[in-house]
Design a protein around this motif. Structure first.
Motif, short mmCIF file in Angstrom:
data_model
loop_
_atom_site.label_atom_id
_atom_site.label_comp_id
_atom_site.label_asym_id
_atom_site.label_seq_id
_atom_site.Cartn_x
_atom_site.Cartn_y
_atom_site.Cartn_z
N ARG A 33 29.18 40.22 30.78
CA ARG A 33 29.19 38.80 31.14
C ARG A 33 28.84 37.92 29.95
N PHE A 146 30.51 49.70 35.67
CA PHE A 146 31.14 48.43 36.04
C PHE A 146 31.11 48.25 37.57
N LEU A 150 29.16 45.35 39.73
CA LEU A 150 29.96 44.37 40.48
C LEU A 150 29.75 44.49 42.00
N TRP A 236 40.80 41.41 36.31
CA TRP A 236 40.38 42.07 37.54
C TRP A 236 39.10 41.43 38.09
N THR A 237 38.20 41.04 37.19
CA THR A 237 36.90 40.48 37.61
C THR A 237 36.92 38.96 37.69
N TYR A 241 33.67 39.22 33.78
CA TYR A 241 33.53 39.93 32.52
C TYR A 241 34.43 39.24 31.50
N ILE A 273 38.93 41.05 42.21
CA ILE A 273 37.96 41.67 43.10
C ILE A 273 37.33 40.56 43.95
N CYS A 276 34.12 38.78 43.15
CA CYS A 276 34.05 38.04 41.89
C CYS A 276 34.60 36.62 42.02
#
Length: 303
Positions: A33, A146, A150, A236-237, A241, A273, A276
Motif C-alpha cells: 500500500r 496478499f 486483503l 485486481w486490488t 496495492y 476484489i 477493495c
C-alpha cells in the motif's frame, strides 16, 4: 546508503500458527500500500540455487553473439528467448535499453511450448530450472500473504497462479564507462502480479518516490529478494496495492540481475476484489483475462 524499502522476513508464512502468518502478511500489505516495493529474507530459496543461476547467466551472456542470436526472442513465441542490446524500450523517450536478456517461461510443454535452451552449456538447464522452481514457490507464498492481508481466504490466488504466465529473465547490463547516453532499463512499471529480483551486488536500480520528483537508490541486499507489485495485481486490488515506476541506470561496472515475474494463469479473470472497492463506488477497471492484459503490455514494449 539508506533506503525506504521495508525488509521483511517471510519465513513465518510457512508457520502453522495463523497469528504468525497474519503478522507477516500485515507487513507485506503495508509495503504494497505504501511504496509498492519491499525486500524479503526467509524466502526459502537456497543460496546454492541463487549462485548457480548467476553462474549460468554469466555463461550464457559470455557466448558469441551468433550463439545468442540463434535463440532470438523475435523468432520464437510465448515470451521466450534472447533479447539483444537495445531491442527493448521500456521508456520510449529514452531510446533502447542498454541491456540484454534471456527469457524462460513456466510451461507444461503441452498447452505451451517448451523453453528454448542453449546448447553447448553442460548443466545449464538444470541450474536454471532449479532456481526457477524455487523462486516460483517463494512467489506463491507471497500470494498467500496478499490474500491474508486483503481479508480473502488464504488460498484465494492458488488456482489463479498454478499455470502461470511466469517468466524468468536473466539480465546483463554492460558497464557504462561513464557514457551518458541511454539507460540500463528505462522507467517503467511491471506488468503482472509480483516480481522477485536477485542482484549481484552492483547498484543501479532506482525506485520512484511517491512525490514523483525523486528517485530512490536500492542498495545491494545480500541474501534478499527485492520485490515489487505489478500493474495486474494493482488492477485486481482496485489500486489498493500500488505498482511503482522504477528504472536501472547504466552501471559503472558490469551488472547481472535475475528477475522472476509471477503473472496469473492466462484464463484468470482480473476483476476488482469486492472488499477493495469502497462502498457505493464503481470498479475503475473492467474485467479482463490475464492473457489479454499482459499481451497488450508486451505489444507496447516490443512494437
Amino acid at each position: 546508503m539508506t533506503t525506504l524499502l521495508p525488509l521483511i522476513d517471510i519465513a513465518d508464512l510457512a508457520s502453522p500458527d495463523p497469528a504468525a502468518r497474519r503478522r507477516v502478511a500485515a507487513e507485506v500489505g503495508a509495503a504494497c500500500r505504501g511504496i509498492g516495493f519491499f525486500a524479503v529474507t526467509g524466502h526459502g530459496v537456497p543460496q546454492a540455487a541463487v549462485d548457480g543461476a548467476f553462474a549460468a547467466s554469466r555463461r550464457f551472456f559470455a557466448q558469441p553473439a551468433a550463439d545468442k542470436a540463434a535463440l532470438a526472442y523475435a523468432s520464437l513465441s510465448h515470451n521466450r528467448g534472447y533479447v539483444g542490446m537495445g531491442v527493448e524500450a521500456l521508456d520510449e523517450t529514452q531510446g533502447g535499453d542498454r541491456k540484454e536478456a534471456f527469457n524462460l517461461i513456466w510451461t507444461d510443454e503441452a498447452t505451451r511450448p517448451p523453453n528454448a535452451w542453449p546448447s553447448g552449456l553442460p548443466g545449464w538447464r538444470e541450474a536454471v530450472q532449479a532456481y526457477f522452481d524455487a523462486v516460483y514457490a517463494a512467489a506463491c507464498r507471497l500470494h498467500a500473504a496478499f490474500a491474508i492481508d486483503l481479508g480473502l481466504p488464504e488460498d484465494f490466488f492458488a488456482d489463479k497462479i498454478d499455470r502461470p504466465l511466469a517468466t524468468l529473465r536473466l539480465l546483463h547490463y554492460p558497464a557504462g564507462g561513464g557514457a551518458p547516453e541511454g539507460v540500463g532499463a528505462g522507467a517503467h512499471t511491471d506488468y503482472g502480479n509480483v516480481t522477485l529480483l536477485a542482484t549481484d551486488g552492483v547498484s543501479g536500480l532506482q525506485v520512484q518516490g511517491r512525490s514523483r520528483d525523486e528517485w530512490i537508490d536500492v542498495p545491494p541486499l545480500p541474501g534478499a529478494f527485492v520485490c515489487n507489485i505489478g500493474d495486474c495485481l494493482m488492477r485486481w486490488t482496485h489500486d489498493v496495492y500500488l505498482s511503482t515506476p522504477h528504472r536501472v541506470l547504466r552501471p559503472a561496472a558490469e551488472r547481472y540481475s535475475i528477475a522472476f515475474f509471477l503473472d496469473p494463469n492466462p484464463d484468470a479473470v482480473v476483476s476488482a476484489i469486492p472488499s477493495c472497492v469502497p462502498a457505493g463506488a464503481q470498479p475503475r477497471y473492467a474485467p479482463i483475462t490475464a492473457q489479454a492484459y499482459l499481451q497488450s503490455r508486451f505489444d507496447a514494449t516490443y512494437r
